[in-house]
Design a protein around this motif. Structure first.
Motif, PDB file in Angstrom:
ATOM      1  N   ASP A 133       0.789  -1.229   0.000  1.00 45.98           N
ATOM      2  CA  ASP A 133       0.000   0.000   0.000  1.00 45.98           C
ATOM      3  C   ASP A 133       0.826   1.288   0.000  1.00 45.98           C
ATOM      4  O   ASP A 133       0.316   2.333  -0.372  1.00 45.98           O
ATOM      5  CB  ASP A 133      -0.948   0.024   1.209  1.00 45.98           C
ATOM      6  CG  ASP A 133      -2.144  -0.887   0.983  1.00 45.98           C
ATOM      7  OD1 ASP A 133      -2.324  -1.316  -0.186  1.00 45.98           O
ATOM      8  OD2 ASP A 133      -2.867  -1.177   1.946  1.00 45.98           O
ATOM      9  N   ARG A 134       2.083   1.188   0.498  1.00 48.08           N
ATOM     10  CA  ARG A 134       2.872   2.425   0.590  1.00 48.08           C
ATOM     11  C   ARG A 134       4.285   2.165   0.108  1.00 48.08           C
ATOM     12  O   ARG A 134       4.852   1.103   0.382  1.00 48.08           O
ATOM     13  CB  ARG A 134       2.926   2.918   2.046  1.00 48.08           C
ATOM     14  CG  ARG A 134       1.602   3.501   2.518  1.00 48.08           C
ATOM     15  CD  ARG A 134       1.683   3.890   3.972  1.00 48.08           C
ATOM     16  NE  ARG A 134       1.916   2.725   4.807  1.00 48.08           N
ATOM     17  CZ  ARG A 134       1.989   2.778   6.147  1.00 48.08           C
ATOM     18  NH1 ARG A 134       1.882   3.937   6.753  1.00 48.08           N
ATOM     19  NH2 ARG A 134       2.195   1.691   6.841  1.00 48.08           N
ATOM     20  N   ALA A 302       2.725   0.052  -5.145  1.00 49.00           N
ATOM     21  CA  ALA A 302       2.534   0.812  -3.907  1.00 49.00           C
ATOM     22  C   ALA A 302       2.171   2.255  -4.235  1.00 49.00           C
ATOM     23  O   ALA A 302       1.245   2.836  -3.648  1.00 49.00           O
ATOM     24  CB  ALA A 302       3.791   0.758  -3.050  1.00 49.00           C
ATOM     25  N   ALA A 305      -1.272   2.344  -5.412  1.00 49.23           N
ATOM     26  CA  ALA A 305      -2.221   2.203  -4.294  1.00 49.23           C
ATOM     27  C   ALA A 305      -2.360   3.522  -3.541  1.00 49.23           C
ATOM     28  O   ALA A 305      -3.465   3.937  -3.188  1.00 49.23           O
ATOM     29  CB  ALA A 305      -1.748   1.096  -3.349  1.00 49.23           C
ATOM     30  N   GLN A 306      -1.200   4.197  -3.329  1.00 56.97           N
ATOM     31  CA  GLN A 306      -1.259   5.478  -2.617  1.00 56.97           C
ATOM     32  C   GLN A 306      -2.071   6.489  -3.402  1.00 56.97           C
ATOM     33  O   GLN A 306      -2.862   7.246  -2.856  1.00 56.97           O
ATOM     34  CB  GLN A 306       0.158   6.020  -2.406  1.00 56.97           C
ATOM     35  CG  GLN A 306       0.818   5.394  -1.193  1.00 56.97           C
ATOM     36  CD  GLN A 306       2.262   5.795  -1.065  1.00 56.97           C
ATOM     37  OE1 GLN A 306       3.033   5.652  -2.017  1.00 56.97           O
ATOM     38  NE2 GLN A 306       2.640   6.293   0.081  1.00 56.97           N
ATOM     39  N   GLN A 309      -5.614   5.661  -2.962  1.00 58.76           N
ATOM     40  CA  GLN A 309      -6.079   6.078  -1.632  1.00 58.76           C
ATOM     41  C   GLN A 309      -6.360   7.570  -1.624  1.00 58.76           C
ATOM     42  O   GLN A 309      -7.369   8.035  -1.089  1.00 58.76           O
ATOM     43  CB  GLN A 309      -5.023   5.766  -0.570  1.00 58.76           C
ATOM     44  CG  GLN A 309      -4.972   4.302  -0.166  1.00 58.76           C
ATOM     45  CD  GLN A 309      -3.649   3.952   0.503  1.00 58.76           C
ATOM     46  OE1 GLN A 309      -2.935   4.829   0.956  1.00 58.76           O
ATOM     47  NE2 GLN A 309      -3.338   2.664   0.540  1.00 58.76           N
TER      48      GLN A 309
END
Lengths: 591, 111
Positions: A133-134, A302, A305-306, A309
């Motif tokens: 995710d990061r 990642a 994903a960020q 988000q």
């Protein structure tokens, strides 16, 4: 101590702490053991050179992923799996039961430590159980959970092999490097693959398509490489990124695992960009390549994903904002509705006041046979501060009033009603006009909380003789229209308006109205009407109109004056109430 | 019409120039109420006011009524004969102290 152990416990908490039954524990361990062993067998395929050294060790990835997910309770399977994976030692001529058990116990302990360190690194520094995710988590996963953990395992494993005589002194360094990097690569590639697919186990259509395309294209590129013998491994890079963008962690880990397998297999067969001059060189080149694609791939997903988000957060904020705006709009609409209701109520009240006010102004003068009368009052706002009145005092005398209350609107209208009622009441008691006005003035002065005042003319007409007795309290000068057609102002006599000074003695005037002669009473709404350029109508224009209309009826005179004012002030807002009262002493019929 | 305000000692001076009729009465009334709401005596310089209509007179009555409630003195100074006559026939002279000039008015004001 408590702090450290609590912190350690937190760091070692896996993604799944349930279920906890012994049977499940057994099944989990058996499953992990099976996976570990199968992955271990695959190594045989990857072995490079006569020593069959593998550049990647998938079981370490399986151990780490399983520990991330299930925690320390699957470590028995890791230990057992690693112990069993030591079977190639059986081929070694020095192998004894003792050094076999000692060596494999050592590598087993190393694997357990590796898994625990990997878990602790990610849990502690990234507070996550996967690195998808990061971008920061990707770095922690690759440096901590992969390289640092594998370093420890490699050190323990190499020591176990060396201490039991399976590795000569000269090969300790290279054994350690290979052991360490193969484990690190296993965690980075296969650990990430297992985690990604554990996190989202059910493939959607999109992921299935991605997977099929990835596997097909990887095989195609490998085929091209084998067929052409050209080093075309860089073809893999766009595929890797495409898989990441299209299907996230699952796509990218599948691609990097497939690429790794193909590239390692090709290298073992002496094909591709990573075939070095020595086996060790090949292995190191492969490690470098795997490091690059893993890092690139994981970082890509990642960052994506960020970004997602951030987009989701933005969309959520937008929704919140929109909801707030719509709430506020509804609130304003409700307030507007209430305001409108209030306005309607005020309008209704004003309409009622207007009706009430109009109803106290006399309009039917047909009963006055000896006197021609016309009157009009036109308010500037809904309600007026002007008024006129005509009433019989006794058989002979008529009371005539024109008055103008200071200000406009509801307060003026109310004060007008008070004044009118007071004046009529006093006049009907039979007092002389000046006495009536004295009386009304004092009453208005005393009972006047908001400092209002009234200019007024009160006149008494003796119908029989035509004698008019008139008091002008600060009001506009009346016009007398004589039989000879002249019109003249009746000068004021120094009386102030009503309600300004107390105990004032008002002066009255008398004159006689001949037959057919008229008295014109009005308010300053007429003389002070202005035109579009700000010019005043002025008493001069009023005198001209009255002179021109001398021969007409009171009603015609009134219409002429009002019409004159309207024409004059056309296109402007009426600034003040407009009132006039016309009296004509009719010719005595039959007398 | 133009109205300018100044202070001489504790008194407020209002100088009115031009004609005062219904088109400016509202503005004059606002000004007058504003001045009357303050403390101190008021001198109105009418040297430049050449005409006042009945609507204009209302502003003066309002000024006088408000001042009386607060025990303020209102002095009218330098009014022309025509304007003086309008005040006289309207019965309003009694409401004010009348002086030939602003100086005379200020000198005569109660301390």
């Amino acid at each position: 101590m408590t702090d450290i152990s609590a912190s350690l416990r937190r760091s070692l908490t896996p993604a799944e702490s349930r279920p906890r039954s012994t049977l499940t524990w057994l099944w989990l361990n058996l499953a992990v053991l099976a996976a570990y062993s199968v992955a271990g067998l695959v190594v045989v395929l990857f072995g490079i050179g006569p020593a069959k050294i593998s550049p990647i060790y998938p079981p370490s990835g399986i151990a780490v992923a399983a520990t991330f997910v299930f925690g320390a309770r699957i470590l028995p399977a890791v230990f057992a799996g690693q112990f069993l994976n030591g079977f190639p030692l059986l081929d070694d001529p020095h192998t004894t039961v003792a050094n076999y058990i000692l060596t494999n116990t050592g590598t087993g302990v190393g694997s357990i430590l590796e898994a625990l360190i990997a878990l602790a690194m990610l849990r502690h520094f990234a507070r996550a159980w996967h690195p998808f995710d990061r971008s920061r988590d990707v770095v922690i996963f690759l440096l901590g959970s992969s390289l640092a953990a594998a370093f420890v395992c490699g050190a323990i494993g190499t020591f176990s092999l060396w201490a039991n005589g399976f590795v000569p002194n000269a090969e300790v360094r290279i054994t350690f490097i290979t052991f360490f990097l193969a484990d690190a690569a296993g965690i980075a590639v296969f650990g990430a693959l297992a985690l990604a697919w554990y996190r989202e186990p059910w493939p959607d259509r999109r992921t299935v398509v991605t997977s099929v395309v990835v596997l097909t294209v990887v095989l195609a590129i490998a085929g091209l490489e084998i067929w052409s013998h050209y080093p075309v491994d860089y073809f893999f890079l766009p595929l890797l990124l495409w898989a990441g963008f299209r299907s996230g962690p699952r796509g990218v880990t599948l691609a990097s695992a497939a690429i790794t397998v193909v590239v390692v297999l090709a290298t073992t067969h002496g094909v591709g960009s990573f075939v070095g001059k020595t086996d060790n060189e090949s292995i190191l080149l492969l490690e470098g390549f795997m490091a690059v694609i893993t890092f690139t791939g994981l970082l890509t997903v990642a960052v994506r994903a960020q970004q997602k988000q951030a987009e989701t957060a933005l969309a959520r904020h937008n929704r919140v904002l929109e909801r707030r705006v719509s709430d506020r709009t509804a609130e304003i609409a409700e307030k507007n509705r209430l305001l409108q209701q209030k306005q309607e109520r005020i309008d209704d009240d004003l309409k009622t006041a207007q009706l009430l006010q109009a109803s106290i102004l006399p309009t039917d003068f047909s009963s006055y046979a000896n006197t021609g009368i016309a009157a009009s009052m036109k308010p500037a706002l809904e309600v007026s501060g002007d008024f006129y009145d005509v009433f019989p005092i006794d058989g002979d005398r008529l009371g005539l009033v024109v008055a103008d209350v200071s200000g406009k609107g509801v307060a003026a209208a109310f004060f007008m009603a008070v004044t009118r009622t007071m004046l009529r009441g006093v006049a009907l008691s039979g007092l002389r006009p000046a006495d009536c006005i004295d009386h009304v003035n004092d009453s208005l002065y005393r009972e006047n909380p908001i400092e209002m005042f009234v200019t007024a003319i009160y006149a008494e007409l003796h119908e029989e003789s035509g004698v008019v007795t008139l008091v002008n309290a600060g009001h506009c000068e009346p016009i007398i229209m004589r039989a000879d057609g002249s019109a003249a102002l009746l000068r004021r006599s120094g009386n102030p308006p009503l309600g300004v000074m107390e105990h004032k003695t008002f002066v009255e005037l008398s004159f006689t109205l001949g037959e057919g002669e008229m008295l014109f009473l009005y308010t300053d709404g007429i003389t002070e009407a202005f035109d579009r350029d700000g010019g005043l109508f002025h008493v001069k224009r009023l005198l001209e109109i009255t002179q021109q209309s001398a021969a007409r009826s009171p009603h015609e005179l009134m219409l002429a004056v009002i019409g004159g004012v309207e024409t004059f002030s056309a296109g402007t807002l009426q600034a003040d109430d407009i009132t006039c009262l016309v009296i004509r002493r009719n010719a005595r019929s039959g007398a | 019409m133009e109205v300018t305000e100044s202070r001489i000692g504790s008194a407020t001076t209002l100088k009115i120039v031009g004609r005062v009729d219904s088109s400016v009465a509202k503005a004059l009334e606002q000004k007058v109420l504003d001045v009357a709401s303050r403390d101190g005596h008021i001198v109105v310089d009418l040297g430049g006011m050449h005409y006042v209509s009945s609507a204009g007179l209302r502003s003066f009555i309002i000024l006088a009524k408000n001042a009386r409630a607060k025990n303020q003195t209102i002095a009218l100074a330098g009014m022309s004969d025509e304007v003086g006559e309008i005040f006289e026939i309207s019965g309003l002279l009694e409401l004010f102290q009348i002086y030939d000039s602003v100086e005379a008015a200020v000198a005569a004001l109660p301390r």
